[in-house]
Motif scaffolding. Structure first.
Motif, PDB file in Angstrom:
ATOM      1  N   ALA A 137       0.868  -1.485   1.821  1.00  0.00           N
ATOM      2  CA  ALA A 137       0.756  -2.396   2.962  1.00  0.00           C
ATOM      3  C   ALA A 137       0.737  -3.857   2.525  1.00  0.00           C
ATOM      4  O   ALA A 137       0.983  -4.753   3.340  1.00  0.00           O
ATOM      5  N   SER A 138       0.464  -4.089   1.246  1.00  0.00           N
ATOM      6  CA  SER A 138       0.309  -5.464   0.755  1.00  0.00           C
ATOM      7  C   SER A 138       1.479  -5.949  -0.092  1.00  0.00           C
ATOM      8  O   SER A 138       1.504  -7.125  -0.484  1.00  0.00           O
ATOM      9  N   ALA A 149       1.413 -11.504  -9.629  1.00  0.00           N
ATOM     10  CA  ALA A 149       0.051 -11.124  -9.252  1.00  0.00           C
ATOM     11  C   ALA A 149      -0.327  -9.806  -9.932  1.00  0.00           C
ATOM     12  O   ALA A 149       0.518  -8.939 -10.149  1.00  0.00           O
ATOM     13  N   ILE A 150      -1.603  -9.669 -10.260  1.00  0.00           N
ATOM     14  CA  ILE A 150      -2.099  -8.451 -10.897  1.00  0.00           C
ATOM     15  C   ILE A 150      -2.792  -7.589  -9.860  1.00  0.00           C
ATOM     16  O   ILE A 150      -3.696  -8.058  -9.153  1.00  0.00           O
ATOM     17  N   TRP A 151      -2.365  -6.343  -9.770  1.00  0.00           N
ATOM     18  CA  TRP A 151      -3.029  -5.384  -8.882  1.00  0.00           C
ATOM     19  C   TRP A 151      -3.935  -4.502  -9.742  1.00  0.00           C
ATOM     20  O   TRP A 151      -3.471  -3.728 -10.574  1.00  0.00           O
ATOM     21  N   ALA A 152      -5.232  -4.634  -9.566  1.00  0.00           N
ATOM     22  CA  ALA A 152      -6.197  -3.870 -10.356  1.00  0.00           C
ATOM     23  C   ALA A 152      -6.852  -2.822  -9.478  1.00  0.00           C
ATOM     24  O   ALA A 152      -7.515  -3.162  -8.496  1.00  0.00           O
ATOM     25  N   ASP A 190      -5.518  -6.018   4.625  1.00  0.00           N
ATOM     26  CA  ASP A 190      -5.283  -5.996   3.182  1.00  0.00           C
ATOM     27  C   ASP A 190      -4.217  -7.017   2.799  1.00  0.00           C
ATOM     28  O   ASP A 190      -4.386  -7.775   1.838  1.00  0.00           O
ATOM     29  N   ALA A 191      -3.132  -7.027   3.559  1.00  0.00           N
ATOM     30  CA  ALA A 191      -2.013  -7.917   3.241  1.00  0.00           C
ATOM     31  C   ALA A 191      -2.437  -9.375   3.309  1.00  0.00           C
ATOM     32  O   ALA A 191      -2.065 -10.189   2.449  1.00  0.00           O
ATOM     33  N   GLU A 192      -3.236  -9.728   4.304  1.00  0.00           N
ATOM     34  CA  GLU A 192      -3.687 -11.120   4.426  1.00  0.00           C
ATOM     35  C   GLU A 192      -4.599 -11.503   3.274  1.00  0.00           C
ATOM     36  O   GLU A 192      -4.534 -12.619   2.762  1.00  0.00           O
ATOM     37  N   GLY A 211       1.379   2.091 -10.377  1.00  0.00           N
ATOM     38  CA  GLY A 211       2.180   1.338 -11.322  1.00  0.00           C
ATOM     39  C   GLY A 211       3.663   1.409 -11.037  1.00  0.00           C
ATOM     40  O   GLY A 211       4.412   0.473 -11.339  1.00  0.00           O
ATOM     41  N   SER A 212       4.094   2.507 -10.447  1.00  0.00           N
ATOM     42  CA  SER A 212       5.513   2.628 -10.114  1.00  0.00           C
ATOM     43  C   SER A 212       5.878   1.788  -8.893  1.00  0.00           C
ATOM     44  O   SER A 212       7.046   1.454  -8.691  1.00  0.00           O
ATOM     45  N   ALA A 213       4.870   1.433  -8.088  1.00  0.00           N
ATOM     46  CA  ALA A 213       5.131   0.619  -6.895  1.00  0.00           C
ATOM     47  C   ALA A 213       5.033  -0.879  -7.198  1.00  0.00           C
ATOM     48  O   ALA A 213       5.675  -1.691  -6.529  1.00  0.00           O
TER      49      ALA A 213
END
Length: 253
Positions: free
Chosen positions: A72-73, A81-84, A47-49, A98-100
């Motif tokens: 992990a990412s 960056a947007i996390w969707a 995931d991180a890569e 959202g808190s992370a």
């Protein structure tokens, strides 16, 4: 060129990834169960890569894996960056994501992805929903943005699921019982006819009729649940219907 990370290459994730590539995005993905992704998708080892250098991350793995995938990412996510999160999950989980990471978007896929791909209607909420919508619309996505926090889109999706998935479960239970009674073809035709006949007034008739005739329908569904038991079919939906009608009957007394 927008760099998109897709976490999870199941049915939905693989179709979204393929459409994004076809529309001109750079897509890097991770799924431990997939060895050969769609043409043009760069498969990574974690995931991180997959998230390294991505402008947008589409988490389409599962609700059970969503939080761990983000944590992990985190070290790989670039600023802005947007996390969707596209998983069907509770509003509470969307809020924890959202808190992370501040730049999150709660994304609800509002119809099946096969046949539509990136054009599957999406409802979004959360702090990064507007920016994500602008990006994905540029690649042909069908997006509705809600004025609300992460969890608002998930709430709509799950409320809709109560009806659609509940109706599907009722059909499966009824057909299972009809099969045991040797009447499956008859009931299948009956259900299809009723679905085709439905219109805008059907909803009112279902709700108003249940309230008005709750006592009689409670007894009817009690008998239906007993029949299913005699046929060896668990009366999960029939029993729940009986109990709901009992509550409606009690509230009208």
């Amino acid at each position: 060129m927008t760099v998109v990370a897709v976490l999870g290459l199941g049915e939905a994730g693989s179709l979204l990834a393929a459409d994004l590539v076809a529309a001109g995005a750079s897509v890097q993905a991770y799924d431990p169960k997939v060895a050969t992704p769609a043409a043009g998708v760069t498969l990574t080892a974690s995931d991180a890569e997959a998230c390294a250098g991505a402008d947008v991350v589409l988490s389409v793995n599962s609700a059970a894996d969503a939080e761990e995938a983000l944590r992990a990412s985190l070290s790989s996510l670039k600023p802005g960056a947007i996390w969707a999160d596209l998983n069907t999950a509770t509003p509470a989980l969307k809020e924890r994501l959202g808190s992370a990471w501040a730049r999150t978007a709660d994304v609800a896929l509002m119809s099946p992805v096969p046949g539509r791909g990136l054009r599957t209607p999406m409802t979004m909420s959360g702090p990064a929903a507007g920016d994500l919508a602008a990006i994905l619309r540029g690649y042909g996505a069908d997006v509705t943005v809600l004025d609300g926090p992460a969890g608002a889109a998930a709430t709509r999706k799950l409320l809709r699921s109560v009806f659609y998935k509940g109706m599907a479960a009722a059909v499966v239970e009824a057909l299972e019982a009809a099969r045991a009674a040797g009447l499956e073809e008859w009931l299948r035709d009956n259900i299809a006819t009723e679905l085709i006949r439905g219109n805008a007034g059907t909803l009112d008739r279902l709700v108003d009729g249940s309230r008005k005739h709750a006592v009689r329908r409670r007894e009817e569904m009690a008998a239906a649940a007993e029949l299913l038991g005699d046929l060896g079919v668990p009366a999960r939906i029939a029993g729940a219907s009986r109990d709901w009608l009992a509550d409606l009957a009690a509230s009208s007394e």
